[in-house]
Design a protein around this motif. Sequence first.
Motif, short mmCIF file in Angstrom:
data_model
loop_
_atom_site.label_atom_id
_atom_site.label_comp_id
_atom_site.label_asym_id
_atom_site.label_seq_id
_atom_site.Cartn_x
_atom_site.Cartn_y
_atom_site.Cartn_z
N ALA A 79 0.83 -1.21 0.00
CA ALA A 79 0.00 0.00 0.00
C ALA A 79 0.86 1.25 0.00
O ALA A 79 0.56 2.24 -0.70
N ILE A 80 1.95 1.23 0.77
CA ILE A 80 2.87 2.38 0.79
C ILE A 80 3.53 2.56 -0.57
O ILE A 80 3.60 3.68 -1.10
N ALA A 81 4.01 1.48 -1.14
CA ALA A 81 4.72 1.56 -2.43
C ALA A 81 3.81 2.07 -3.55
O ALA A 81 4.29 2.69 -4.50
N ARG A 82 2.52 1.80 -3.45
CA ARG A 82 1.58 2.22 -4.50
C ARG A 82 1.13 3.68 -4.37
O ARG A 82 0.49 4.20 -5.29
N LEU A 83 1.42 4.33 -3.28
CA LEU A 83 0.94 5.70 -3.09
C LEU A 83 1.53 6.62 -4.16
O LEU A 83 2.74 6.59 -4.41
N PRO A 84 0.70 7.49 -4.76
CA PRO A 84 1.22 8.38 -5.81
C PRO A 84 1.98 9.57 -5.27
O PRO A 84 2.77 10.19 -5.99
N GLY A 85 1.76 9.93 -4.00
CA GLY A 85 2.44 11.06 -3.40
C GLY A 85 3.80 10.68 -2.83
O GLY A 85 4.17 9.50 -2.79
N LEU A 86 4.54 11.68 -2.37
CA LEU A 86 5.85 11.46 -1.79
C LEU A 86 5.71 10.79 -0.42
O LEU A 86 4.89 11.22 0.40
N THR A 87 6.50 9.76 -0.17
CA THR A 87 6.45 9.05 1.11
C THR A 87 7.81 9.12 1.78
O THR A 87 8.84 8.85 1.16
N ILE A 88 7.80 9.48 3.06
CA ILE A 88 9.04 9.70 3.81
C ILE A 88 8.97 8.92 5.11
O ILE A 88 8.02 9.07 5.88
N ALA A 89 9.97 8.09 5.36
CA ALA A 89 10.12 7.43 6.66
C ALA A 89 11.06 8.30 7.49
O ALA A 89 12.24 8.43 7.18
N ALA A 90 10.51 8.93 8.53
CA ALA A 90 11.30 9.77 9.44
C ALA A 90 11.59 8.92 10.67
O ALA A 90 10.80 8.86 11.61
N LEU A 91 12.72 8.25 10.64
CA LEU A 91 13.03 7.20 11.60
C LEU A 91 13.63 7.81 12.87
O LEU A 91 14.78 8.25 12.87
N ASN A 92 12.85 7.80 13.93
CA ASN A 92 13.24 8.41 15.19
C ASN A 92 14.17 7.53 16.01
O ASN A 92 14.57 7.91 17.11
N GLY A 93 14.53 6.37 15.49
CA GLY A 93 15.42 5.46 16.20
C GLY A 93 15.51 4.14 15.47
O GLY A 93 15.20 4.04 14.27
N THR A 94 15.91 3.12 16.19
CA THR A 94 16.20 1.81 15.63
C THR A 94 15.00 1.21 14.91
O THR A 94 13.85 1.36 15.33
N LEU A 95 15.30 0.53 13.82
CA LEU A 95 14.29 -0.11 12.97
C LEU A 95 14.67 -1.58 12.85
O LEU A 95 15.78 -1.91 12.44
N ALA A 96 13.74 -2.46 13.23
CA ALA A 96 14.09 -3.89 13.27
C ALA A 96 12.97 -4.74 12.69
O ALA A 96 11.80 -4.36 12.69
N GLY A 97 13.36 -5.90 12.22
CA GLY A 97 12.42 -6.94 11.83
C GLY A 97 11.46 -6.52 10.74
O GLY A 97 11.79 -5.76 9.82
N GLY A 98 10.23 -7.02 10.85
CA GLY A 98 9.23 -6.80 9.82
C GLY A 98 8.91 -5.33 9.59
O GLY A 98 8.43 -4.97 8.51
N ALA A 99 9.16 -4.49 10.59
CA ALA A 99 8.90 -3.06 10.41
C ALA A 99 9.80 -2.46 9.33
O ALA A 99 9.52 -1.38 8.81
N MET A 100 10.88 -3.15 8.98
CA MET A 100 11.77 -2.68 7.92
C MET A 100 11.01 -2.48 6.62
O MET A 100 11.32 -1.57 5.84
N GLY A 101 10.01 -3.33 6.37
CA GLY A 101 9.27 -3.25 5.11
C GLY A 101 8.59 -1.92 4.90
O GLY A 101 8.50 -1.43 3.77
N MET A 102 8.10 -1.31 5.98
CA MET A 102 7.45 0.00 5.87
C MET A 102 8.42 1.04 5.34
O MET A 102 8.09 1.82 4.45
#
Length: 202
Positions: A79-102
Amino acid sequence: MIELSQEAGVWTITLNRPDKANALTEDMLRELCEIMERAGEARAVILTGRGKIFSAGADLDAARAGLAVSDLWERLSGAIARLPGLTIAALNGTLAGGAMGMALACDIRIAVPGAKFFYPVMKLGFLPQPSDPARMAALIGPARTKMILMGGQKVLTDEALAFGLIDRIVEPDDLAATARLLCVDTLAAPEHIAHGIKAMCH
């Protein structure tokens, strides 16, 4: 535990379970899917979290109950990849596991100093979500992707920037403002032009 704000064409989605490292339950994951599936009307989407960890991935109890292999992860990243607008992950800290996909599905990833990136599915006895390895390899190459997924390596912020896994390192106090600043030109442009440029980049 999922916050949504909408302002001037920008949807900001915030993981708000900092006492549990923003680990995702099935209900949280489903809500994220539903929000992202409605976000086609947004000119830009910012995904971030509360506290000092973006997300530890699946909640451990939920993972043991089957969430680790749920198709909701793939539904969300798709769903994120299909969005036509600009998408930004503003990562406030560590990113692990399945959440990486977002984050991998977003157009741009910015992160605070000291964030770590790892995806330990293999040692837990699971395959990664189907689209994650290809998206990661497109950013950092197949060998580095195998280093994370098969070598079990934790990548620190500076190395993640050098690899291309993230695009900029931003101080915590500036993270939200930087994410908004990255949206300014997209918001000012005619929608069909912004959407057209994103399509051309793929």
